[in-house]
Structure formats: C-alpha cells, structure tokens
Design a protein around this motif. Structure first.
Motif, PDB file in Angstrom:
ATOM      1  N   SER A   2      -0.574  -7.852  -9.154  1.00 39.05           N
ATOM      2  CA  SER A   2       0.067  -8.626  -8.090  1.00 39.05           C
ATOM      3  C   SER A   2       0.723  -7.706  -7.064  1.00 39.05           C
ATOM      4  O   SER A   2       0.989  -6.534  -7.324  1.00 39.05           O
ATOM      5  CB  SER A   2       1.098  -9.575  -8.694  1.00 39.05           C
ATOM      6  N   GLU A   3       0.980  -8.272  -5.909  1.00 42.15           N
ATOM      7  CA  GLU A   3       1.634  -7.507  -4.847  1.00 42.15           C
ATOM      8  C   GLU A   3       3.082  -7.238  -5.221  1.00 42.15           C
ATOM      9  O   GLU A   3       3.709  -8.049  -5.905  1.00 42.15           O
ATOM     10  CB  GLU A   3       1.590  -8.306  -3.544  1.00 42.15           C
ATOM     11  N   PRO A   4       3.662  -6.131  -4.761  1.00 41.68           N
ATOM     12  CA  PRO A   4       5.077  -5.872  -5.043  1.00 41.68           C
ATOM     13  C   PRO A   4       5.954  -6.899  -4.336  1.00 41.68           C
ATOM     14  O   PRO A   4       5.599  -7.431  -3.276  1.00 41.68           O
ATOM     15  CB  PRO A   4       5.312  -4.469  -4.502  1.00 41.68           C
ATOM     16  N   PHE A   5       7.068  -7.217  -4.956  1.00 39.40           N
ATOM     17  CA  PHE A   5       7.998  -8.196  -4.401  1.00 39.40           C
ATOM     18  C   PHE A   5       8.649  -7.625  -3.145  1.00 39.40           C
ATOM     19  O   PHE A   5       9.157  -6.509  -3.151  1.00 39.40           O
ATOM     20  CB  PHE A   5       9.061  -8.554  -5.443  1.00 39.40           C
ATOM     21  N   ASP A   6       8.636  -8.383  -2.066  1.00 39.88           N
ATOM     22  CA  ASP A   6       9.234  -7.965  -0.798  1.00 39.88           C
ATOM     23  C   ASP A   6      10.530  -8.738  -0.594  1.00 39.88           C
ATOM     24  O   ASP A   6      10.528  -9.864  -0.100  1.00 39.88           O
ATOM     25  CB  ASP A   6       8.256  -8.237   0.353  1.00 39.88           C
ATOM     26  N   GLU A   7      11.631  -8.125  -1.017  1.00 37.33           N
ATOM     27  CA  GLU A   7      12.926  -8.816  -0.945  1.00 37.33           C
ATOM     28  C   GLU A   7      13.354  -9.117   0.490  1.00 37.33           C
ATOM     29  O   GLU A   7      13.974 -10.148   0.752  1.00 37.33           O
ATOM     30  CB  GLU A   7      14.019  -8.039  -1.685  1.00 37.33           C
ATOM     31  N   LYS A   8      13.007  -8.266   1.434  1.00 37.67           N
ATOM     32  CA  LYS A   8      13.392  -8.516   2.828  1.00 37.67           C
ATOM     33  C   LYS A   8      12.692  -9.757   3.374  1.00 37.67           C
ATOM     34  O   LYS A   8      13.315 -10.600   4.013  1.00 37.67           O
ATOM     35  CB  LYS A   8      13.084  -7.294   3.694  1.00 37.67           C
ATOM     36  N   ALA A   9      11.390  -9.865   3.101  1.00 31.05           N
ATOM     37  CA  ALA A   9      10.639 -11.043   3.555  1.00 31.05           C
ATOM     38  C   ALA A   9      11.136 -12.298   2.852  1.00 31.05           C
ATOM     39  O   ALA A   9      11.248 -13.362   3.468  1.00 31.05           O
ATOM     40  CB  ALA A   9       9.150 -10.845   3.302  1.00 31.05           C
ATOM     41  N   HIS A  10      11.441 -12.175   1.557  1.00 32.95           N
ATOM     42  CA  HIS A  10      11.915 -13.335   0.800  1.00 32.95           C
ATOM     43  C   HIS A  10      13.264 -13.824   1.336  1.00 32.95           C
ATOM     44  O   HIS A  10      13.455 -15.029   1.526  1.00 32.95           O
ATOM     45  CB  HIS A  10      12.028 -12.982  -0.680  1.00 32.95           C
ATOM     46  N   VAL A  11      14.176 -12.903   1.589  1.00 32.14           N
ATOM     47  CA  VAL A  11      15.494 -13.285   2.120  1.00 32.14           C
ATOM     48  C   VAL A  11      15.339 -13.927   3.498  1.00 32.14           C
ATOM     49  O   VAL A  11      15.949 -14.962   3.776  1.00 32.14           O
ATOM     50  CB  VAL A  11      16.445 -12.072   2.172  1.00 32.14           C
ATOM     51  N   ALA A  12      14.505 -13.357   4.346  1.00 29.22           N
ATOM     52  CA  ALA A  12      14.297 -13.925   5.686  1.00 29.22           C
ATOM     53  C   ALA A  12      13.702 -15.326   5.596  1.00 29.22           C
ATOM     54  O   ALA A  12      14.128 -16.245   6.323  1.00 29.22           O
ATOM     55  CB  ALA A  12      13.388 -13.013   6.507  1.00 29.22           C
ATOM     56  N   HIS A  13      12.738 -15.506   4.685  1.00 34.04           N
ATOM     57  CA  HIS A  13      12.114 -16.824   4.513  1.00 34.04           C
ATOM     58  C   HIS A  13      13.118 -17.844   3.985  1.00 34.04           C
ATOM     59  O   HIS A  13      13.231 -18.952   4.526  1.00 34.04           O
ATOM     60  CB  HIS A  13      10.927 -16.704   3.560  1.00 34.04           C
ATOM     61  N   MET A  14      13.858 -17.487   2.936  1.00 30.96           N
ATOM     62  CA  MET A  14      14.804 -18.425   2.338  1.00 30.96           C
ATOM     63  C   MET A  14      15.974 -18.723   3.276  1.00 30.96           C
ATOM     64  O   MET A  14      16.546 -19.818   3.233  1.00 30.96           O
ATOM     65  CB  MET A  14      15.301 -17.887   0.994  1.00 30.96           C
ATOM     66  N   GLU A  15      16.312 -17.782   4.119  1.00 31.81           N
ATOM     67  CA  GLU A  15      17.365 -18.015   5.111  1.00 31.81           C
ATOM     68  C   GLU A  15      16.962 -19.185   6.019  1.00 31.81           C
ATOM     69  O   GLU A  15      17.773 -20.075   6.310  1.00 31.81           O
ATOM     70  CB  GLU A  15      17.579 -16.748   5.929  1.00 31.81           C
TER      71      GLU A  15
END
Length: 61
Positions: A2-15
């Motif tokens: 699987s792809e590595p988890f992108d915490e920056k993209a996840h935070v931006a999306h959940m924001e």
C-alpha cells in the motif's frame, strides 16, 4: 504494497470535511499527532489474529 500514509493530505482533507480551521502554527503538531496515531493503528492492525477469534463478553481480571 500500500501507499505510505500522507498525514498532511489527510489533515487537509479532514479539515475540510469536518469544517475545521487549523491555524498554521498548530498544523505541524496536528500532523505529527495524526502520523503517530496512524503508526499505532498500523501496529495494532498488523497483529495476527485468528479469523474465528471473538471478543470476551466479560472482563475478569
């Protein structure tokens, strides 16, 4: 693999999804906490359990 988890993209999306505003000063700390939580979850999810395992209905110390 699987792809590595992108915490920056996840935070931006959940924001956006949650209608939050994260101040720029706080963003690195929020991203670090999300990354740490993802690593902990990966450890838990990678633990090998039998397919027929059921949770105990009562906890007895």
């Amino acid at each position: 693999m699987s792809e590595p988890f992108d915490e920056k993209a996840h935070v931006a999306h959940m924001e956006k999804v949650m209608g939050l505003t994260i101040k720029d000063d706080w963003r690195p700390a929020v991203e670090a906490n999300v990354a740490a939580t993802a690593k902990a979850a990966e450890l838990v999810m990678s633990f090998p359990f039998d397919d027929d395992l059921e949770a105990a209905p009562v906890f007895l110390p």
